[in-house]
Scaffold this motif. Structure first.
Motif, PDB file in Angstrom:
ATOM      1  N   CYS A   1       0.883  -1.163   0.000  1.00 45.77           N
ATOM      2  CA  CYS A   1       0.000   0.000   0.000  1.00 45.77           C
ATOM      3  C   CYS A   1       0.922   1.214   0.000  1.00 45.77           C
ATOM      4  N   PRO A   2       0.415   2.406  -0.272  1.00 42.60           N
ATOM      5  CA  PRO A   2       1.300   3.564  -0.417  1.00 42.60           C
ATOM      6  C   PRO A   2       2.294   3.809   0.723  1.00 42.60           C
ATOM      7  N   PRO A   3       1.958   3.563   1.998  1.00 46.34           N
ATOM      8  CA  PRO A   3       2.965   3.808   3.035  1.00 46.34           C
ATOM      9  C   PRO A   3       4.118   2.798   3.071  1.00 46.34           C
ATOM     10  N   VAL A   4       3.953   1.629   2.477  1.00 43.15           N
ATOM     11  CA  VAL A   4       4.977   0.584   2.590  1.00 43.15           C
ATOM     12  C   VAL A   4       6.348   1.051   2.106  1.00 43.15           C
ATOM     13  N   PRO A   5       6.494   1.624   0.908  1.00 39.04           N
ATOM     14  CA  PRO A   5       7.837   2.041   0.488  1.00 39.04           C
ATOM     15  C   PRO A   5       8.460   3.084   1.430  1.00 39.04           C
ATOM     16  N   ILE A   6       7.642   3.977   1.939  1.00 33.18           N
ATOM     17  CA  ILE A   6       8.150   5.011   2.851  1.00 33.18           C
ATOM     18  C   ILE A   6       8.619   4.373   4.160  1.00 33.18           C
ATOM     19  N   LEU A   7       7.786   3.518   4.724  1.00 31.30           N
ATOM     20  CA  LEU A   7       8.139   2.883   5.992  1.00 31.30           C
ATOM     21  C   LEU A   7       9.355   1.963   5.851  1.00 31.30           C
ATOM     22  N   ARG A   8       9.455   1.261   4.730  1.00 34.70           N
ATOM     23  CA  ARG A   8      10.625   0.400   4.519  1.00 34.70           C
ATOM     24  C   ARG A   8      11.893   1.239   4.395  1.00 34.70           C
ATOM     25  N   ARG A   9      11.818   2.368   3.695  1.00 39.63           N
ATOM     26  CA  ARG A   9      12.982   3.253   3.598  1.00 39.63           C
ATOM     27  C   ARG A   9      13.376   3.794   4.974  1.00 39.63           C
ATOM     28  N   MET A  10      12.398   3.937   5.853  1.00 36.97           N
ATOM     29  CA  MET A  10      12.658   4.397   7.221  1.00 36.97           C
ATOM     30  C   MET A  10      13.238   3.276   8.084  1.00 36.97           C
ATOM     31  N   GLY A  11      13.272   2.047   7.544  1.00 39.44           N
ATOM     32  CA  GLY A  11      13.883   0.934   8.252  1.00 39.44           C
ATOM     33  C   GLY A  11      12.925   0.011   8.973  1.00 39.44           C
ATOM     34  N   PHE A  12      11.616   0.197   8.787  1.00 35.65           N
ATOM     35  CA  PHE A  12      10.667  -0.713   9.414  1.00 35.65           C
ATOM     36  C   PHE A  12      10.815  -2.099   8.799  1.00 35.65           C
ATOM     37  N   ARG A  13      10.914  -3.098   9.662  1.00 37.57           N
ATOM     38  CA  ARG A  13      11.091  -4.471   9.227  1.00 37.57           C
ATOM     39  C   ARG A  13       9.809  -5.258   9.452  1.00 37.57           C
ATOM     40  N   THR A  14       9.719  -6.382   8.782  1.00 33.61           N
ATOM     41  CA  THR A  14       8.599  -7.287   9.019  1.00 33.61           C
ATOM     42  C   THR A  14       8.842  -8.025  10.333  1.00 33.61           C
ATOM     43  N   ALA A  15       7.797  -8.610  10.876  1.00 34.95           N
ATOM     44  CA  ALA A  15       7.935  -9.413  12.095  1.00 34.95           C
ATOM     45  C   ALA A  15       8.920 -10.553  11.860  1.00 34.95           C
ATOM     46  N   SER A  16       8.899 -11.124  10.675  1.00 32.40           N
ATOM     47  CA  SER A  16       9.805 -12.213  10.339  1.00 32.40           C
ATOM     48  C   SER A  16      11.263 -11.746  10.339  1.00 32.40           C
ATOM     49  N   GLU A  17      11.507 -10.571   9.784  1.00 30.52           N
ATOM     50  CA  GLU A  17      12.880 -10.033   9.762  1.00 30.52           C
ATOM     51  C   GLU A  17      13.380  -9.756  11.186  1.00 30.52           C
ATOM     52  N   ILE A  18      12.511  -9.248  12.035  1.00 29.42           N
ATOM     53  CA  ILE A  18      12.879  -9.006  13.433  1.00 29.42           C
ATOM     54  C   ILE A  18      13.156 -10.332  14.131  1.00 29.42           C
ATOM     55  N   GLU A  19      12.311 -11.316  13.870  1.00 28.15           N
ATOM     56  CA  GLU A  19      12.468 -12.632  14.496  1.00 28.15           C
ATOM     57  C   GLU A  19      13.760 -13.318  14.046  1.00 28.15           C
ATOM     58  N   GLN A  20      14.170 -13.111  12.798  1.00 27.28           N
ATOM     59  CA  GLN A  20      15.436 -13.690  12.342  1.00 27.28           C
ATOM     60  C   GLN A  20      16.591 -13.149  13.174  1.00 27.28           C
ATOM     61  N   GLU A  21      16.595 -11.844  13.419  1.00 27.56           N
ATOM     62  CA  GLU A  21      17.658 -11.271  14.252  1.00 27.56           C
ATOM     63  C   GLU A  21      17.580 -11.841  15.668  1.00 27.56           C
ATOM     64  N   ARG A  22      16.386 -11.933  16.224  1.00 30.07           N
ATOM     65  CA  ARG A  22      16.212 -12.456  17.577  1.00 30.07           C
ATOM     66  C   ARG A  22      16.775 -13.879  17.680  1.00 30.07           C
ATOM     67  N   GLN A  23      16.420 -14.736  16.727  1.00 28.67           N
ATOM     68  CA  GLN A  23      16.883 -16.118  16.771  1.00 28.67           C
ATOM     69  C   GLN A  23      18.401 -16.213  16.575  1.00 28.67           C
ATOM     70  N   ALA A  24      18.945 -15.361  15.713  1.00 25.22           N
ATOM     71  CA  ALA A  24      20.401 -15.355  15.508  1.00 25.22           C
ATOM     72  C   ALA A  24      21.117 -14.949  16.795  1.00 25.22           C
ATOM     73  N   LEU A  25      20.585 -13.952  17.485  1.00 26.45           N
ATOM     74  CA  LEU A  25      21.204 -13.508  18.739  1.00 26.45           C
ATOM     75  C   LEU A  25      21.100 -14.591  19.815  1.00 26.45           C
ATOM     76  N   LYS A  26      19.978 -15.274  19.869  1.00 25.89           N
ATOM     77  CA  LYS A  26      19.825 -16.361  20.834  1.00 25.89           C
ATOM     78  C   LYS A  26      20.807 -17.486  20.538  1.00 25.89           C
ATOM     79  N   ALA A  27      21.013 -17.768  19.262  1.00 25.08           N
ATOM     80  CA  ALA A  27      21.989 -18.796  18.886  1.00 25.08           C
ATOM     81  C   ALA A  27      23.401 -18.359  19.277  1.00 25.08           C
ATOM     82  N   LEU A  28      23.714 -17.082  19.049  1.00 27.49           N
ATOM     83  CA  LEU A  28      25.030 -16.580  19.458  1.00 27.49           C
ATOM     84  C   LEU A  28      25.219 -16.700  20.967  1.00 27.49           C
ATOM     85  N   ARG A  29      24.166 -16.489  21.691  1.00 26.64           N
ATOM     86  CA  ARG A  29      24.216 -16.562  23.153  1.00 26.64           C
ATOM     87  C   ARG A  29      24.350 -18.005  23.632  1.00 26.64           C
ATOM     88  N   GLY A  30      24.057 -18.955  22.739  1.00 30.88           N
ATOM     89  CA  GLY A  30      24.191 -20.368  23.083  1.00 30.88           C
ATOM     90  C   GLY A  30      22.898 -21.011  23.520  1.00 30.88           C
TER      91      GLY A  30
END
Length: 145
Positions: free
Chosen positions: A97-126
């Motif tokens: 929808c029209p706000p999507v390109p603006i919000l993505r340029r502002m750095g808003f991520r999908t829930a899945s993209e946020i969860e990927q970082e979360r899981q990677a950090l948990k793996a790094l933590r052991g």
């Protein structure tokens, strides 16, 4: 129709997707060297607004404004919530929808993209047995599989 997990990235410019992914990768690599700070970063991720929440907040604010202005003044303002509803429907179906390109340029991520970082950090933590916690690239590949 795109699946829910990939519909926003599929409708986002590849350069923006790459920028978001590169920033996530850089953060994971940073925390590979600063494992004592992972807990704090995980708390930050719990507070991060995903793009869906940002769109919902934006849409509801615009719709409410249109209803108030339409009820107290010029009825043509009621076109605003009607338009917002149409855009929300379009976003639900297509992931765009029209706000999507603006919000993505502002750095808003999908829930899945946020969860990927979360899981990677948990793996790094052991947190996960059987996954080496000293290779950020292998961990990023595993959480994206």
């Amino acid at each position: 129709m795109q699946d829910t997990r990939n519909r926003v990235p599929a409708n986002t410019d590849a350069v923006i997707n790459r920028k978001i992914r590169d920033e996530t990768d850089a953060r994971v690599r940073y925390y590979q060297q600063h494992k004592g700070s992972i807990r704090s970063r995980l708390r930050q991720l719990d507070e991060e607004w995903d793009i869906e929440r940002a769109i919902e907040c934006n849409a509801s604010a615009l719709a409410f404004t249109g209803v108030v202005l339409g009820a107290t003044g010029d009825k043509r303002w009621l076109l605003l919530p009607a338009t917002v509803a149409a855009f929300l429907f379009q976003h639900a179906i297509q992931g765009w929808c029209p706000p999507v390109p603006i919000l993505r340029r502002m750095g808003f991520r999908t829930a899945s993209e946020i969860e990927q970082e979360r899981q990677a950090l948990k793996a790094l933590r052991g947190d996960f047995a059987g996954i080496s916690n000293d290779n950020a690239d292998a961990i990023l590949s595993a959480v994206r599989a």
